[in-house]
Write a protein that holds these residues in place. Structure first.
Motif, PDB file in Angstrom:
ATOM      1  N   ASP A  66       0.812  -1.210   0.000  1.00 60.74           N
ATOM      2  CA  ASP A  66       0.000   0.000   0.000  1.00 60.74           C
ATOM      3  C   ASP A  66       0.846   1.261   0.000  1.00 60.74           C
ATOM      4  O   ASP A  66       0.538   2.226  -0.697  1.00 60.74           O
ATOM      5  CB  ASP A  66      -0.930  -0.005   1.214  1.00 60.74           C
ATOM      6  N   LEU A  67       1.911   1.252   0.791  1.00 58.95           N
ATOM      7  CA  LEU A  67       2.794   2.411   0.937  1.00 58.95           C
ATOM      8  C   LEU A  67       4.233   1.940   1.040  1.00 58.95           C
ATOM      9  O   LEU A  67       4.500   0.752   1.243  1.00 58.95           O
ATOM     10  CB  LEU A  67       2.446   3.196   2.215  1.00 58.95           C
ATOM     11  N   VAL A  68       5.162   2.873   0.900  1.00 59.41           N
ATOM     12  CA  VAL A  68       6.551   2.615   1.241  1.00 59.41           C
ATOM     13  C   VAL A  68       6.996   3.665   2.250  1.00 59.41           C
ATOM     14  O   VAL A  68       6.446   4.766   2.327  1.00 59.41           O
ATOM     15  CB  VAL A  68       7.496   2.621   0.014  1.00 59.41           C
ATOM     16  N   ALA A  69       8.023   3.310   3.031  1.00 60.89           N
ATOM     17  CA  ALA A  69       8.580   4.196   4.036  1.00 60.89           C
ATOM     18  C   ALA A  69      10.052   3.835   4.218  1.00 60.89           C
ATOM     19  O   ALA A  69      10.495   2.772   3.766  1.00 60.89           O
ATOM     20  CB  ALA A  69       7.825   4.057   5.355  1.00 60.89           C
ATOM     21  N   PRO A  70      10.839   4.693   4.866  1.00 64.88           N
ATOM     22  CA  PRO A  70      12.269   4.403   5.028  1.00 64.88           C
ATOM     23  C   PRO A  70      12.514   3.077   5.739  1.00 64.88           C
ATOM     24  O   PRO A  70      11.931   2.816   6.794  1.00 64.88           O
ATOM     25  CB  PRO A  70      12.763   5.585   5.867  1.00 64.88           C
ATOM     26  N   GLY A  71      13.373   2.247   5.146  1.00 64.23           N
ATOM     27  CA  GLY A  71      13.676   0.941   5.740  1.00 64.23           C
ATOM     28  C   GLY A  71      15.125   0.537   5.613  1.00 64.23           C
ATOM     29  O   GLY A  71      15.486  -0.593   5.947  1.00 64.23           O
ATOM     30  N   GLU A  72      15.976   1.431   5.109  1.00 67.96           N
ATOM     31  CA  GLU A  72      17.389   1.095   4.924  1.00 67.96           C
ATOM     32  C   GLU A  72      18.258   1.841   5.933  1.00 67.96           C
ATOM     33  O   GLU A  72      18.167   3.054   6.071  1.00 67.96           O
ATOM     34  CB  GLU A  72      17.847   1.462   3.505  1.00 67.96           C
ATOM     35  N   LYS A  73      19.076   1.073   6.665  1.00 65.17           N
ATOM     36  CA  LYS A  73      20.057   1.643   7.596  1.00 65.17           C
ATOM     37  C   LYS A  73      19.397   2.601   8.593  1.00 65.17           C
ATOM     38  O   LYS A  73      19.814   3.745   8.748  1.00 65.17           O
ATOM     39  CB  LYS A  73      21.177   2.337   6.828  1.00 65.17           C
ATOM     40  N   ILE A  74      18.376   2.099   9.261  1.00 67.23           N
ATOM     41  CA  ILE A  74      17.624   2.902  10.212  1.00 67.23           C
ATOM     42  C   ILE A  74      18.214   2.732  11.613  1.00 67.23           C
ATOM     43  O   ILE A  74      18.360   1.606  12.106  1.00 67.23           O
ATOM     44  CB  ILE A  74      16.135   2.505  10.226  1.00 67.23           C
ATOM     45  N   ILE A  75      18.545   3.834  12.254  1.00 65.00           N
ATOM     46  CA  ILE A  75      19.084   3.797  13.611  1.00 65.00           C
ATOM     47  C   ILE A  75      17.937   3.881  14.607  1.00 65.00           C
ATOM     48  O   ILE A  75      17.108   4.778  14.548  1.00 65.00           O
ATOM     49  CB  ILE A  75      20.081   4.946  13.844  1.00 65.00           C
ATOM     50  N   SER A  76      17.894   2.910  15.520  1.00 66.19           N
ATOM     51  CA  SER A  76      16.880   2.911  16.574  1.00 66.19           C
ATOM     52  C   SER A  76      17.452   2.149  17.772  1.00 66.19           C
ATOM     53  O   SER A  76      18.637   1.808  17.805  1.00 66.19           O
ATOM     54  CB  SER A  76      15.575   2.300  16.074  1.00 66.19           C
ATOM     55  N   CYS A  77      16.593   1.832  18.715  1.00 66.85           N
ATOM     56  CA  CYS A  77      17.031   1.313  20.012  1.00 66.85           C
ATOM     57  C   CYS A  77      17.704  -0.053  19.905  1.00 66.85           C
ATOM     58  O   CYS A  77      17.235  -0.943  19.197  1.00 66.85           O
ATOM     59  CB  CYS A  77      15.835   1.199  20.937  1.00 66.85           C
ATOM     60  N   ALA A  78      18.779  -0.206  20.665  1.00 66.95           N
ATOM     61  CA  ALA A  78      19.490  -1.480  20.756  1.00 66.95           C
ATOM     62  C   ALA A  78      19.065  -2.207  22.023  1.00 66.95           C
ATOM     63  O   ALA A  78      18.907  -1.600  23.085  1.00 66.95           O
ATOM     64  CB  ALA A  78      21.003  -1.250  20.766  1.00 66.95           C
ATOM     65  N   ALA A  79      18.890  -3.517  21.914  1.00 67.83           N
ATOM     66  CA  ALA A  79      18.507  -4.321  23.070  1.00 67.83           C
ATOM     67  C   ALA A  79      18.850  -5.779  22.796  1.00 67.83           C
ATOM     68  O   ALA A  79      19.159  -6.165  21.665  1.00 67.83           O
ATOM     69  CB  ALA A  79      17.011  -4.172  23.372  1.00 67.83           C
ATOM     70  N   GLY A  80      18.794  -6.588  23.832  1.00 69.70           N
ATOM     71  CA  GLY A  80      18.930  -8.024  23.699  1.00 69.70           C
ATOM     72  C   GLY A  80      20.228  -8.482  23.057  1.00 69.70           C
ATOM     73  O   GLY A  80      21.301  -7.927  23.303  1.00 69.70           O
TER      74      GLY A  80
END
Length: 538
Positions: free
Chosen positions: A443-457
């Motif tokens: 339906d849509l596209v959005a940013p999905g390459e080399k995304i910085i977000s929370c680190a865990a586990g």
């Protein structure tokens, strides 16, 4: 330089609940029709491009096995660094001067060279024929001489940005916030996601992560509570790390700029790189401010994957059932307004009619009850095909949307570049439509390459062992694209509350206001999600 990162088993970004194909990946994975062709490692930062690293490694093994063989000269394209401190022309001069010196010291065939007659037509590239040892030595020399400092905005100061294989041809017939205009919507409409609750069905969310402290994103009022559907009874942790990364894209925020004394923010982010030998390393990236798309949105963690990223479809169905209970099966006021599902399973037409699997049916029912459901399209849009003319070759593949992305009511999201979607278009790995029964998806596209977000586990543990503790890490896949859309819709609902409980209308608005990237409909859907245009349209 950090030690080589330890490899751990990883799932493809959209986890298969049907096929346990999460075996440890080879260091440089080749296309294999029996395995998922996309892995986030394919987007690692590396000077020597991964296809070329594969070629060089294959040759190394051949030379080791047969002493009579001699090294080959490989046709390569040297991509100059436009951010080189002295300018691209100086980078060009450095490479032209360095190549003969490296050939003299490290090469066997002294005729190796830059093809200046052809290179003169391109200011950005140099075309050359070089042996493997020369290529590696050139990259290492550049790192020693030019790469010891960082340029503006953290850019590398190396002269060489990338070295690509010169592929043969034949006669043939967080920056993503601005990409979706979430920053503009905050400035103009105060669209922060306040008063909205979004469920994340994933591997859990690390409740202690500092990203969620400022706005208390994980602090819920009864009867809402974080739940585990895997049987592990883990509700405050994320042993895998995938779910926390997803949640951090939707909501949360830190704002810890450097002090006047120059002391850096205590929060650390790492991105992945590969050295001249293709080994994974981690590089710290300066980070002062980072936020989700809807910083004040509440997050409800519904854990459906275990520590290894595996789970059952039944976990998802059970979690959907819990949301239905909490929402009184659609009786207002709703307690949960949206769901993000960045996991799923391969669609098998032998088992179910497309979009009619039990999971898809439950997703559609949830949408009918008033909940927005955002789903990752999958990372199976690139694979192996066979033709009589070329034999087996890699190509983008249609009809690769994963379940529950086939659900008609879901907002199914593909991936694009995080900063330059108009230039780079749809990510090569992003699953492509139509659905097996001919409906238009994604339906849509959005940013999905080399995304910085929370680190865990496990993700955080791997980096901690090799490079020190961190709060943020980079990852790629449609799993990262979907929460961009979830967060954007949460922000929209926080200021356009009359659309709460009307997911089909919300979907209609966002599809109608998406930005056309001028790509094929079955690649881009209706286009790039655009929060500002959606808000202004109603």
């Amino acid at each position: 330089m950090p030690r080589q990162a330890k490899k751990r088993p990883r799932k493809s970004d959209v986890v298969s609940a049907s096929y346990p194909d999460a075996a440890t990946l080879p260091e440089l994975p080749d296309s294999d029709p029996t395995k998922k062709p996309f892995e986030p490692e394919n987007l690692d930062r590396t000077v020597i491009a991964i296809p070329l690293l594969k070629i060089l490694e294959k040759e190394r093994l051949e030379l080791a096995a047969d002493s009579s063989l001699r090294p080959k000269s490989h046709k390569v394209i040297i991509d100059l660094n436009m951010a080189f401190p002295k300018g691209r022309e100086k980078a060009r001069e450095w490479v032209l001067d360095a190549v003969p010196r490296v050939v003299k010291s490290d090469g066997l065939d002294k005729s190796q060279r830059v093809h200046e007659d052809k290179s003169r037509f391109s200011p950005q590239y140099l075309f050359a024929s070089l042996e493997a040892n020369v290529i590696r030595a050139l990259v290492n020399l550049d790192a020693r001489k030019n790469g010891s400092q960082r340029g503006k905005a953290g850019n590398s100061t190396r002269a060489i940005y990338h070295i690509w294989p010169d592929f043969p041809i034949r006669i043939l017939t967080n920056k993503s916030v601005s990409t979706v205009k979430a920053d503009a919507a905050r400035a103009s409409f105060s669209a922060y996601g306040q008063g909205i609750v979004w469920a994340v069905m994933d591997s859990g969310v690390e409740l202690s992560h500092p990203h969620f402290k400022l706005h208390g994103n994980l602090d819920l009022e009864s009867p809402l509570e974080h739940l585990d559907f895997t049987g592990d009874e883990v509700t405050k942790k994320d042993p895998n790390g995938h779910g926390t990364h997803v949640a951090g894209i939707i909501a949360g925020e830190i704002n810890k700029p450097a002090t006047k004394s120059g002391k850096k923010s205590p929060h650390r982010a790492f991105v992945r790189n590969r050295d001249a030998n293709g080994k994974i390393t981690f590089r710290e990236m300066p980070i002062n401010n980072i936020s989700g798309m809807a910083p004040k949105c509440k997050i409800l963690s519904l854990r459906v994957l275990d520590a290894d990223g595996n789970g059952d479809v039944s976990n998802l169905i059970a979690a959907i059932g819990r949301i239905q209970e909490l929402n009184g099966h659609g009786r207002p006021p709703l307690l949960i307004h949206g769901v993000n599902i960045s996991v799923g399973n391969d669609f098998e037409p032998e088992w179910f009619a497309c979009g009619q699997s039990p999971l898809c049916v439950e997703v559609n029912r949830l949408v009918k009850s008033g909940v927005v459901v955002v789903v990752a399209a999958g990372n199976s849009g690139y694979g192996s095909l066979t033709s009589q003319f070329t034999g087996v070759f890699s190509a983008g593949m249609a009809l690769t949307i994963n379940d529950p992305g086939n659900a008609d009511g879901a907002i199914t999201v593909g991936s694009t570049h995080k900063e330059m979607p108009h230039v780079y278009g749809v990510s090569y790995f992003s699953s492509k439509g139509p659905t097996g029964d001919g409906r238009a998806k994604p339906d849509l596209v959005a940013p999905g390459e080399k995304i910085i977000s929370c680190a865990a586990g496990a993700t955080r543990a791997d980096i901690k062992e090799e490079a020190g503790d961190c709060d943020y890490v980079e990852d790629s896949g449609t799993s990262m694209a979907a929460p961009h859309v979830s967060g954007v819709i949460a922000a929209f609902l926080s200021i356009r509350k009359e659309f709460i409980g009307q997911p089909e209308k919300v979907k209609e608005i966002f599809l109608a206001t998406a930005t056309d990237l001028k790509r094929e409909r079955y690649f881009q859907g209706h286009g790039l999600v655009d929060l500002m245009r959606a808000i202004q349209s109603v």
